[in-house]
Design a protein around this motif. Structure first.
Motif, PDB file in Angstrom:
ATOM      1  N   GLY A  94       0.772  -1.226   0.000  1.00  0.00           N
ATOM      2  CA  GLY A  94       0.000   0.000   0.000  1.00  0.00           C
ATOM      3  C   GLY A  94       0.804   1.277   0.000  1.00  0.00           C
ATOM      4  O   GLY A  94       0.235   2.365   0.084  1.00  0.00           O
ATOM      5  N   LYS A  95       2.127   1.186  -0.096  1.00  0.00           N
ATOM      6  CA  LYS A  95       2.985   2.372  -0.082  1.00  0.00           C
ATOM      7  C   LYS A  95       3.820   2.444  -1.348  1.00  0.00           C
ATOM      8  O   LYS A  95       4.117   1.417  -1.974  1.00  0.00           O
ATOM      9  CB  LYS A  95       3.886   2.371   1.157  1.00  0.00           C
ATOM     10  N   ILE A  96       4.211   3.667  -1.722  1.00  0.00           N
ATOM     11  CA  ILE A  96       4.968   3.907  -2.948  1.00  0.00           C
ATOM     12  C   ILE A  96       6.440   4.058  -2.612  1.00  0.00           C
ATOM     13  O   ILE A  96       6.820   4.914  -1.791  1.00  0.00           O
ATOM     14  CB  ILE A  96       4.468   5.182  -3.655  1.00  0.00           C
ATOM     15  N   LEU A  97       7.274   3.212  -3.207  1.00  0.00           N
ATOM     16  CA  LEU A  97       8.706   3.293  -2.967  1.00  0.00           C
ATOM     17  C   LEU A  97       9.279   4.547  -3.631  1.00  0.00           C
ATOM     18  O   LEU A  97       8.967   4.849  -4.786  1.00  0.00           O
ATOM     19  CB  LEU A  97       9.410   2.051  -3.508  1.00  0.00           C
TER      20      LEU A  97
ATOM     21  N   GLY B 283      -3.109   2.696  -2.080  1.00  0.00           N
ATOM     22  CA  GLY B 283      -3.678   2.139  -0.858  1.00  0.00           C
ATOM     23  C   GLY B 283      -4.348   0.793  -1.091  1.00  0.00           C
ATOM     24  O   GLY B 283      -5.121   0.625  -2.027  1.00  0.00           O
ATOM     25  N   GLY B 284      -4.024  -0.165  -0.245  1.00  0.00           N
ATOM     26  CA  GLY B 284      -4.637  -1.486  -0.339  1.00  0.00           C
ATOM     27  C   GLY B 284      -3.991  -2.410  -1.344  1.00  0.00           C
ATOM     28  O   GLY B 284      -4.389  -3.581  -1.456  1.00  0.00           O
ATOM     29  N   GLN B 285      -2.990  -1.946  -2.087  1.00  0.00           N
ATOM     30  CA  GLN B 285      -2.305  -2.781  -3.083  1.00  0.00           C
ATOM     31  C   GLN B 285      -1.124  -3.489  -2.428  1.00  0.00           C
ATOM     32  O   GLN B 285      -0.221  -2.848  -1.902  1.00  0.00           O
ATOM     33  CB  GLN B 285      -1.802  -1.926  -4.244  1.00  0.00           C
TER      34      GLN B 285
ATOM     35  N   ALA C 245       2.104  -3.665  -6.787  1.00  0.00           N
ATOM     36  CA  ALA C 245       1.557  -3.190  -8.054  1.00  0.00           C
ATOM     37  C   ALA C 245       2.500  -2.176  -8.684  1.00  0.00           C
ATOM     38  O   ALA C 245       3.474  -1.733  -8.063  1.00  0.00           O
ATOM     39  CB  ALA C 245       0.175  -2.559  -7.843  1.00  0.00           C
ATOM     40  N   VAL C 246       2.186  -1.817  -9.916  1.00  0.00           N
ATOM     41  CA  VAL C 246       2.921  -0.780 -10.648  1.00  0.00           C
ATOM     42  C   VAL C 246       2.027   0.449 -10.753  1.00  0.00           C
ATOM     43  O   VAL C 246       0.883   0.346 -11.201  1.00  0.00           O
ATOM     44  CB  VAL C 246       3.309  -1.263 -12.053  1.00  0.00           C
ATOM     45  N   LEU C 247       2.546   1.589 -10.336  1.00  0.00           N
ATOM     46  CA  LEU C 247       1.794   2.838 -10.410  1.00  0.00           C
ATOM     47  C   LEU C 247       2.468   3.754 -11.425  1.00  0.00           C
ATOM     48  O   LEU C 247       3.675   4.003 -11.343  1.00  0.00           O
ATOM     49  CB  LEU C 247       1.732   3.508  -9.037  1.00  0.00           C
ATOM     50  N   LYS C 248       1.687   4.237 -12.378  1.00  0.00           N
ATOM     51  CA  LYS C 248       2.220   5.124 -13.413  1.00  0.00           C
ATOM     52  C   LYS C 248       1.495   6.459 -13.366  1.00  0.00           C
ATOM     53  O   LYS C 248       0.272   6.505 -13.198  1.00  0.00           O
ATOM     54  CB  LYS C 248       2.033   4.492 -14.794  1.00  0.00           C
TER      55      LYS C 248
ATOM     56  N   PRO D  37      -0.641  -4.663 -12.954  1.00  0.00           N
ATOM     57  CA  PRO D  37      -0.134  -5.805 -12.186  1.00  0.00           C
ATOM     58  C   PRO D  37       1.388  -5.792 -12.085  1.00  0.00           C
ATOM     59  O   PRO D  37       2.083  -5.266 -12.954  1.00  0.00           O
ATOM     60  CB  PRO D  37      -0.621  -7.024 -12.977  1.00  0.00           C
ATOM     61  N   TRP D  38       1.887  -6.407 -11.040  1.00  0.00           N
ATOM     62  CA  TRP D  38       3.336  -6.490 -10.821  1.00  0.00           C
ATOM     63  C   TRP D  38       3.979  -7.436 -11.844  1.00  0.00           C
ATOM     64  O   TRP D  38       3.446  -8.524 -12.103  1.00  0.00           O
ATOM     65  CB  TRP D  38       3.615  -6.982  -9.405  1.00  0.00           C
TER      66      TRP D  38
END
Length: 270
Positions: free
Chosen positions: A33-36, A71-73, A76-79, A107-108
């Motif tokens: 749920g957090k972004i690296l 949140g809740g992931q 995953a990949v966020l773009k 999806p990862w």
């Protein structure tokens, strides 16, 4: 997918991303749920807007939207894509009053775990990157060179490409940056003329500097890379992979890879 904070998938055909590939983007890893390296991604987008002479959106608002999407992931990949918005006809941004914010999840990529064990195979791409210091380093939306590199690569059994510029210097991979080690010295390509200065590349260079190990930024040839003791590639998702083969040259050492992998285990997330 969220466009300007609204869950939707439709974008105006008049948006400058559609008309001219006008804009910039970043791709981040989401875990638990957090972004690296969220702050680094926000800084990259801000810098991309500045370099492209583009009005940025409210970055605090964008960061909130990114956190909500993550949140809740579990993984995953966020773009995130930023464009000047929709405007009038022609190259001028006149009439573009509101930047477009696009946030999406994917999806990862599970194959990276396998490549961490087996090592990646690279082929030298016949597609060369044009030298253009005005756009070098930026992750802008004009990615046709990478599309051609990937199209050619998809016809082979290789995992990635070793990409040179039009002067014959090594720049990067199709979707990753590059480090190599000769003896105790670590090198990475100079990206002043072409290529993308990736988030993970910046992070690992800072980690090397903090450990007192110099990383030399050079205009290196393909021959220099092939004669190295070890080659490692990286991006925000991999985050690092050992290279076991480039063309017909095989690599066995993993000293630098193990060092950089340990550095990735301390990445901040928010």
């Amino acid at each position: 997918m969220w466009i300007n904070g609204i869950e939707q998938t439709e974008l105006s055909a008049r948006d400058r991303a559609v008309q001219f590939g006008d804009g910039c983007f970043t791709t981040a890893a989401v875990r638990d749920g957090k972004i690296l390296l969220l702050n680094a991604h926000i800084e990259r987008l801000q810098s991309g807007c500045e370099r492209l002479l583009m009005s940025p959106p409210d970055m605090a608002q964008l960061a909130r939207e990114m956190r909500v999407a993550a949140g809740g992931q579990a993984q995953a990949v966020l773009k995130v894509i930023l464009t000047p918005g929709a405007g009038g006809r022609g190259y001028s941004r006149s009439g573009c009053t509101t930047p477009t914010r696009i946030v999406s999840l994917a999806p990862w990529p599970v194959h990276y775990a396998t490549l961490q064990q087996q090592g990646a195979v690279l082929l030298t791409s016949p597609v060369r990157l044009a030298r253009n210091p005005l756009l070098a380093g930026i992750k802008h939306l004009n990615r046709l060179e990478q599309v051609l590199i990937r199209q050619q690569l998809d016809g082979t059994a290789a995992d990635e490409a070793l990409v040179l510029d039009t002067a014959g210097m090594v720049v990067e991979c199709c979707a990753a940056n590059l480090f190599w080690r000769s003896g105790s010295t670590v090198y990475t390509p100079d990206l002043a003329q072409a290529g993308v200065n990736g988030i993970m590349r910046r992070y690992l260079m800072a980690q090397l500097a903090a450990s007192g190990q110099a990383c030399q930024v050079i205009e290196g040839s393909r021959e220099e890379v092939l004669s190295a003791d070890e080659v490692v590639i990286c991006n925000a998702l991999m985050p690092v992979l050992p290279v076991r083969q480039i063309d017909d040259v095989t690599f066995h050492a993993r000293t630098l890879y193990q060092q950089l992998l340990r550095s990735c285990q301390t990445m901040e997330a928010s």
